[in-house]
Scaffold this motif. Structure first.
Motif, mmCIF file in Angstrom:
data_model
loop_
_atom_site.group_PDB
_atom_site.id
_atom_site.type_symbol
_atom_site.label_atom_id
_atom_site.label_comp_id
_atom_site.label_asym_id
_atom_site.label_seq_id
_atom_site.Cartn_x
_atom_site.Cartn_y
_atom_site.Cartn_z
ATOM 1 N N VAL A 194 26.074 -64.235 26.857
ATOM 2 C CA VAL A 194 26.237 -63.283 25.758
ATOM 3 C C VAL A 194 27.640 -62.705 25.790
ATOM 4 O O VAL A 194 28.340 -62.801 26.789
ATOM 5 C CB VAL A 194 25.212 -62.121 25.855
ATOM 6 C CG1 VAL A 194 23.791 -62.626 25.758
ATOM 7 C CG2 VAL A 194 25.407 -61.317 27.131
ATOM 8 N N ALA A 230 23.711 -55.957 25.979
ATOM 9 C CA ALA A 230 22.617 -56.928 25.909
ATOM 10 C C ALA A 230 21.481 -56.524 26.846
ATOM 11 O O ALA A 230 20.306 -56.587 26.471
ATOM 12 C CB ALA A 230 23.121 -58.334 26.252
ATOM 13 N N SER A 285 28.622 -68.129 24.680
ATOM 14 C CA SER A 285 27.548 -67.441 23.974
ATOM 15 C C SER A 285 27.292 -68.135 22.633
ATOM 16 O O SER A 285 28.147 -68.864 22.133
ATOM 17 C CB SER A 285 27.933 -65.980 23.732
ATOM 18 O OG SER A 285 28.898 -65.898 22.695
ATOM 19 N N TYR A 324 22.748 -61.105 19.881
ATOM 20 C CA TYR A 324 23.709 -61.942 20.613
ATOM 21 C C TYR A 324 23.581 -63.407 20.224
ATOM 22 O O TYR A 324 24.257 -64.257 20.790
ATOM 23 C CB TYR A 324 23.517 -61.718 22.128
ATOM 24 C CG TYR A 324 23.518 -60.234 22.385
ATOM 25 C CD1 TYR A 324 24.716 -59.526 22.437
ATOM 26 C CD2 TYR A 324 22.330 -59.516 22.419
ATOM 27 C CE1 TYR A 324 24.721 -58.152 22.550
ATOM 28 C CE2 TYR A 324 22.327 -58.140 22.534
ATOM 29 C CZ TYR A 324 23.529 -57.466 22.595
ATOM 30 O OH TYR A 324 23.531 -56.089 22.685
#
Length: 125
Positions: A11, A17, A64, A115
């Motif tokens: 992420v 997150a 990510s 994300y």
């Protein structure tokens, strides 16, 4: 030791997150490292189901979904009450991909987290 398999989600903004997964899924933090740059590696658990979250590190070929403009995998979260978990995720900021419904012998819906990871939340009927 028992063999296990736990995904590691790459992420951006790892610290936020971790906060999101705690709010969205009631995740517990089992292990966490924060480095001086603010990057995070954390092991989380949702009702005993473990997964990892780490800030992306292109130098290690960890990207990510935001960098890839999509994800290479989905997470399937099996819980007793998918409707309640789905609603909790949406209230925490997940986007609805498709709502919880009966589908192929499952009660299941899909959300996208902030994300870029997609979570199918459901249970077999």
């Amino acid at each position: 030791m028992k063999t296990s398999l736990a995904p590691m989600l790459s992420v951006r903004r790892g610290s936020t997150a971790v906060d999101f997964y705690q709010s969205a899924f009631g995740a517990d933090v089992l292990f966490r490292i924060d480095d001086d740059s603010g990057a995070v590696v954390a092991k989380l658990s949702i009702q005993g189901a473990e997964f990892w979250v780490a800030d992306e590190s292109p130098e290690h070929a960890n990207f990510s979904p935001e960098s890839l403009n999509g994800s290479t995998a989905r997470v399937v979260l099996v819980v007793d009450d998918p409707d309640a978990m789905f609603q909790l995720a949406v209230e925490a900021g997940a986007a609805i991909v498709w709502p919880v419904q009966e589908q192929h012998g499952w009660r299941v819906g899909r959300v996208s987290d902030p994300y870029g990871h997609h979570w199918e939340i459901g249970r077999p009927q």
